[in-house]
Scaffold this motif. Structure first.
Motif, PDB file in Angstrom:
ATOM      1  N   LYS A 100       0.838  -1.202   0.000  1.00  0.00           N
ATOM      2  CA  LYS A 100       0.000   0.000   0.000  1.00  0.00           C
ATOM      3  C   LYS A 100       0.878   1.260   0.000  1.00  0.00           C
ATOM      4  CE  LYS A 100      -4.001  -2.189   2.216  1.00  0.00           C
ATOM      5  NZ  LYS A 100      -4.946  -2.316   1.097  1.00  0.00           N
TER       6      LYS A 100
ATOM      7  N   ALA B 264      -6.726   9.619  -0.847  1.00  0.00           N
ATOM      8  CA  ALA B 264      -6.674  10.245   0.475  1.00  0.00           C
ATOM      9  C   ALA B 264      -5.246  10.667   0.818  1.00  0.00           C
ATOM     10  CB  ALA B 264      -7.185   9.261   1.529  1.00  0.00           C
TER      11      ALA B 264
ATOM     12  N   VAL C 102      -7.559   6.393   9.045  1.00  0.00           N
ATOM     13  CA  VAL C 102      -7.686   4.968   8.724  1.00  0.00           C
ATOM     14  C   VAL C 102      -6.285   4.373   8.811  1.00  0.00           C
ATOM     15  CG1 VAL C 102      -8.370   3.335   6.919  1.00  0.00           C
ATOM     16  CG2 VAL C 102      -9.653   5.463   7.237  1.00  0.00           C
TER      17      VAL C 102
ATOM     18  N   LYS D 145      -3.670   1.246   7.927  1.00  0.00           N
ATOM     19  CA  LYS D 145      -3.522   0.126   6.988  1.00  0.00           C
ATOM     20  C   LYS D 145      -2.145  -0.498   7.097  1.00  0.00           C
ATOM     21  CE  LYS D 145      -6.630   2.197   3.605  1.00  0.00           C
ATOM     22  NZ  LYS D 145      -6.924   2.419   2.166  1.00  0.00           N
TER      23      LYS D 145
ATOM     24  N   VAL E 279      -6.976  -3.436   7.246  1.00  0.00           N
ATOM     25  CA  VAL E 279      -7.433  -2.044   7.279  1.00  0.00           C
ATOM     26  C   VAL E 279      -8.364  -1.839   8.464  1.00  0.00           C
ATOM     27  CG1 VAL E 279      -8.780  -0.280   6.065  1.00  0.00           C
ATOM     28  CG2 VAL E 279      -7.262  -1.809   4.775  1.00  0.00           C
TER      29      VAL E 279
ATOM     30  N   VAL F 172     -10.730   1.146  10.151  1.00  0.00           N
ATOM     31  CA  VAL F 172     -11.286   2.498  10.127  1.00  0.00           C
ATOM     32  C   VAL F 172     -11.508   2.874  11.599  1.00  0.00           C
ATOM     33  CG1 VAL F 172     -13.172   3.947   9.276  1.00  0.00           C
ATOM     34  CG2 VAL F 172     -12.360   2.031   7.897  1.00  0.00           C
TER      35      VAL F 172
ATOM     36  N   GLU G 241      -4.128   7.167   6.865  1.00  0.00           N
ATOM     37  CA  GLU G 241      -4.693   8.071   5.866  1.00  0.00           C
ATOM     38  C   GLU G 241      -6.003   8.664   6.300  1.00  0.00           C
ATOM     39  OE1 GLU G 241      -4.840   5.616   2.235  1.00  0.00           O
ATOM     40  OE2 GLU G 241      -7.009   5.575   2.473  1.00  0.00           O
ATOM     41  N   GLU G 242      -6.257   9.786   5.722  1.00  0.00           N
ATOM     42  CA  GLU G 242      -7.466  10.555   5.954  1.00  0.00           C
ATOM     43  C   GLU G 242      -8.676   9.680   5.629  1.00  0.00           C
ATOM     44  OE1 GLU G 242      -8.865  14.446   3.336  1.00  0.00           O
ATOM     45  OE2 GLU G 242      -7.341  13.086   2.627  1.00  0.00           O
ATOM     46  N   ARG G 243      -9.681   9.759   6.462  1.00  0.00           N
ATOM     47  CA  ARG G 243     -10.899   8.983   6.211  1.00  0.00           C
ATOM     48  C   ARG G 243     -11.755   9.695   5.171  1.00  0.00           C
ATOM     49  NH1 ARG G 243     -15.095   6.686  10.700  1.00  0.00           N
ATOM     50  NH2 ARG G 243     -16.570   5.818   9.211  1.00  0.00           N
ATOM     51  N   LEU G 244     -12.127   8.955   4.120  1.00  0.00           N
ATOM     52  CA  LEU G 244     -12.941   9.528   3.057  1.00  0.00           C
ATOM     53  C   LEU G 244     -14.402   9.183   3.304  1.00  0.00           C
ATOM     54  CD1 LEU G 244     -10.683   8.525   0.039  1.00  0.00           C
ATOM     55  CD2 LEU G 244     -10.741  10.722   1.233  1.00  0.00           C
TER      56      LEU G 244
ATOM     57  N   GLU H 181     -18.967   3.433  -1.861  1.00  0.00           N
ATOM     58  CA  GLU H 181     -17.899   2.688  -2.527  1.00  0.00           C
ATOM     59  C   GLU H 181     -18.380   1.996  -3.788  1.00  0.00           C
ATOM     60  OE1 GLU H 181     -15.234   0.342  -0.032  1.00  0.00           O
ATOM     61  OE2 GLU H 181     -16.086   1.392   1.689  1.00  0.00           O
TER      62      GLU H 181
ATOM     63  N   LYS I 274     -19.136  -5.475   2.142  1.00  0.00           N
ATOM     64  CA  LYS I 274     -17.996  -6.050   2.873  1.00  0.00           C
ATOM     65  C   LYS I 274     -18.317  -6.514   4.285  1.00  0.00           C
ATOM     66  CE  LYS I 274     -13.909  -4.401   0.581  1.00  0.00           C
ATOM     67  NZ  LYS I 274     -13.985  -3.527  -0.517  1.00  0.00           N
TER      68      LYS I 274
ATOM     69  N   MET J 255     -14.004   5.458  -3.726  1.00  0.00           N
ATOM     70  CA  MET J 255     -15.010   6.148  -2.920  1.00  0.00           C
ATOM     71  C   MET J 255     -15.550   7.247  -3.822  1.00  0.00           C
ATOM     72  SD  MET J 255     -16.261   6.001   0.175  1.00  0.00           S
ATOM     73  CE  MET J 255     -15.211   5.701   1.600  1.00  0.00           C
TER      74      MET J 255
ATOM     75  N   LEU K 194      -9.383   4.359  -3.315  1.00  0.00           N
ATOM     76  CA  LEU K 194      -9.149   3.815  -1.973  1.00  0.00           C
ATOM     77  C   LEU K 194      -8.013   2.811  -2.010  1.00  0.00           C
ATOM     78  CD1 LEU K 194     -12.676   2.922  -0.539  1.00  0.00           C
ATOM     79  CD2 LEU K 194     -11.138   4.739   0.243  1.00  0.00           C
ATOM     80  N   GLU K 195      -8.060   1.929  -2.992  1.00  0.00           N
ATOM     81  CA  GLU K 195      -7.046   0.880  -3.054  1.00  0.00           C
ATOM     82  C   GLU K 195      -7.033   0.299  -4.458  1.00  0.00           C
ATOM     83  OE1 GLU K 195      -7.877  -2.899  -1.331  1.00  0.00           O
ATOM     84  OE2 GLU K 195      -9.970  -2.826  -1.877  1.00  0.00           O
TER      85      GLU K 195
HETATM   86  P1  AMP Z   1      -9.035  -1.754   1.469  1.00  0.00           P
HETATM   87  O1  AMP Z   1      -8.592  -3.143   1.899  1.00  0.00           O
HETATM   88  O2  AMP Z   1      -7.966  -0.762   1.309  1.00  0.00           O
HETATM   89  O3  AMP Z   1     -10.103  -1.811   0.414  1.00  0.00           O
HETATM   90  O4  AMP Z   1      -9.909  -1.228   2.667  1.00  0.00           O
HETATM   91  C1  AMP Z   1     -10.989  -1.968   3.122  1.00  0.00           C
HETATM   92  C2  AMP Z   1     -12.136  -1.060   3.374  1.00  0.00           C
HETATM   93  O5  AMP Z   1     -11.756  -0.065   4.329  1.00  0.00           O
HETATM   94  C3  AMP Z   1     -12.581  -0.262   2.168  1.00  0.00           C
HETATM   95  O6  AMP Z   1     -13.427  -0.982   1.339  1.00  0.00           O
HETATM   96  C4  AMP Z   1     -13.280   0.899   2.849  1.00  0.00           C
HETATM   97  O7  AMP Z   1     -14.557   0.496   3.291  1.00  0.00           O
HETATM   98  C5  AMP Z   1     -12.420   1.150   4.051  1.00  0.00           C
HETATM   99  N1  AMP Z   1     -11.434   2.210   3.777  1.00  0.00           N
HETATM  100  C6  AMP Z   1     -10.174   2.076   3.309  1.00  0.00           C
HETATM  101  N2  AMP Z   1      -9.569   3.271   3.179  1.00  0.00           N
HETATM  102  C7  AMP Z   1     -10.459   4.198   3.579  1.00  0.00           C
HETATM  103  C8  AMP Z   1     -10.450   5.619   3.678  1.00  0.00           C
HETATM  104  N3  AMP Z   1      -9.369   6.344   3.370  1.00  0.00           N
HETATM  105  N4  AMP Z   1     -11.558   6.232   4.125  1.00  0.00           N
HETATM  106  C9  AMP Z   1     -12.662   5.522   4.460  1.00  0.00           C
HETATM  107  N5  AMP Z   1     -12.735   4.190   4.394  1.00  0.00           N
HETATM  108  C10 AMP Z   1     -11.661   3.510   3.956  1.00  0.00           C
END
Ligand code: AMP
Ligand code: GLY
Length: 431
Positions: free
Chosen positions: A110, A125, A148, A150, A160, A162, A192-195, A199, A221, A280, A290-291
């Protein structure tokens, strides 16, 4: 093509079962082997087109590919991609659909992904990377809202958090950095900043240069209805997601997909395979990254396979061999929805060995397809053998029709301890 392709699909989930069956619908494909596969790929699937073959095989990927003289390997999960299986197959002269080890870093690290996004101006973010447990407190408090947290490396979707408060973020980040939480995958932590927004998942099949964007999908999820409870690999999905309007799709392509593929080429690590952008979408319709995943989503694939038209075998072989024809596949004017049936205990420790009933009844319902995930066949019976067991999938002219048919399929299947969400697709249908 003189001869129909023999394709090896690597993996054992619902994603791989869905890819295998969709490949068999392709004119260009004659036979699909799945390694190691599950009960759904172990025998001829009901309704398999005549003259087509499907079977599960055991062994190492390169060894099977050589022994069975396959024409193409399609790699399902991220771990072998991040480990370099595509480089290994290509070195042996075997066409493989999936990114190289270097390109797979978009999911494998990441910190790499965030630095790449910054180098190429992708909307994402704000973040910081922390490696020293002593620096966590100050780094977390530098964010006005709780960040958040990670883990850098692969954590099977569990890396991850939140965080609700700064204190929680500090505890979680510290556990990751001391190796307590995820071992080596947590040696670096991203804050990272929460968005805020909704999704969506967008999948792009690419040969590194040319690309095809698949219909936008939405995953669910959390284990519980109303998005409550712990995260899972995904409890259901639907496509196309109406949240992603044509204008937003164009914006995703322009501001995220194109600069990513260009950036990867410029850096000497062109991305081939399927790039899955987890996005997002903000209230104002801005897509933020986001990823990245470097493989098909599970369960998104179960719905994507019935919302595309065309020859999937041609498209995946074209992407692998740097000759993707952008019109090999195109969005179908159909909707699809999948409901995941999970085992008792999932997403914690699932109970295994329960017999599954009603598979034939469900599969015989109009527009319903049942994809196997954690299943195995023992003396003619199908038993649970994992966390996510089945993906009951349906397609239809509308999302509502697909949803209703999928839940009719769910109603036909029983096993002890089974649980599922009853609200898959609800948010889109309430609009
Ligand atoms: P990821 O494995 O990076 O997809 O993260 C898993 C879940 O965490 C995502 O599907 C989002 O629901 C949540 N998430 C990850 N990054 C953020 C972010 N910056 N702000 C808000 N939610 C996040
Ligand atoms: N369904 C989420 C994923 O495949 O990562």
């Amino acid at each position: 093509m003189e001869r129909r392709r023999r394709v090896l699909v690597v993996g054992s989930g619902g994603r791989e079962h869905a890819i295998a069956l969709r490949l068999l619908e392709s004119e260009s494909v004659g036979e699909v082997l799945v390694a190691p596969g599950n009960a759904g790929t172990a025998t001829d699937a009901p309704g398999l087109p005549t003259g087509k073959l499907l079977r599960s095989v055991a062994g190492g990927t390169l060894e099977i590919a050589q022994r069975e003289m396959v024409d193409l390997v399609v790699v399902g999960p991220e771990a072998p991609l991040v480990g370099g299986v595509v480089d290994e197959l290509e070195a042996a002269g075997i066409p493989a659909f999936g990114p190289s080890r270097a390109a797979a870093r978009l999911e494998g690290s990441k910190a790499f992904m965030k630095a790449f996004a910054a180098r190429h101006g992708l909307p994402t973010a704000r973040h910081r990377v922390v490696t020293d447990p002593g620096a966590v407190d100050a780094a977390v408090r530098a964010f006005a809202e709780p960040p958040v947290v990670k883990a850098d490396g692969l954590c099977a979707g569990k890396g991850v958090v939140v965080a609700g408060t700064h204190e929680e973020a500090i505890v979680v980040a510290t556990a990751m950095l001391t190796g307590e939480a995820f071992g080596a995958a947590g040696e670096r932590v991203i804050l990272e900043e929460r968005l805020v927004g909704q999704e969506a998942s967008v999948h792009v099949i690419t040969d590194g240069e040319r690309f095809v964007v698949l219909p936008p999908a939405q995953d669910h999820k959390r284990v519980g209805e109303g998005d409550q409870g712990p995260n899972t690999g995904g409890m259901g999905a639907y496509a196309p997601a109406p949240l992603v309007t044509e204008a937003i799709a164009a914006r995703i392509e322009r501001s995220i997909v194109v600069p990513t593929l260009e950036g990867m080429r410029e850096e000497g690590t062109p991305f081939r395979g399927v790039l899955y952008a987890g996005l997002m979408i903000t209230e104002s319709g801005a897509p933020l990254l986001l990823e990245y995943n470097v493989r098909f989503g599970d369960p998104e694939t179960q719905v994507l396979m019935s919302t595309i038209d065309g020859d999937l075998g041609e498209a995946l072989a074209g992407a692998a061999q740097r000759s993707l024809s952008p019109d090999a596949i195109r969005p179908a004017s159909k909707h699809a929805l999948v409901v995941v049936l999970a085992a008792s205990g999932y997403p914690g420790s699932p109970r295994t060995g329960d017999e599954i009933h009603g598979l034939e009844v469900a599969a015989a319902l109009p527009d319903v397809q049942v994809f196997h995930a954690g299943t195995r066949r023992v003396e003619g019976r199908v038993l649970t053998a994992g966390g996510r067991i089945l993906g009951v999938t349906a397609s239809g002219a509308t999302l509502r029709a697909a949803r209703d048919a999928a839940y009719r399929g769910v109603g036909a299947i029983q096993f002890a301890g089974a649980h599922h969400r009853r609200d898959i697709g609800r948010r889109a249908l309430e609009k």
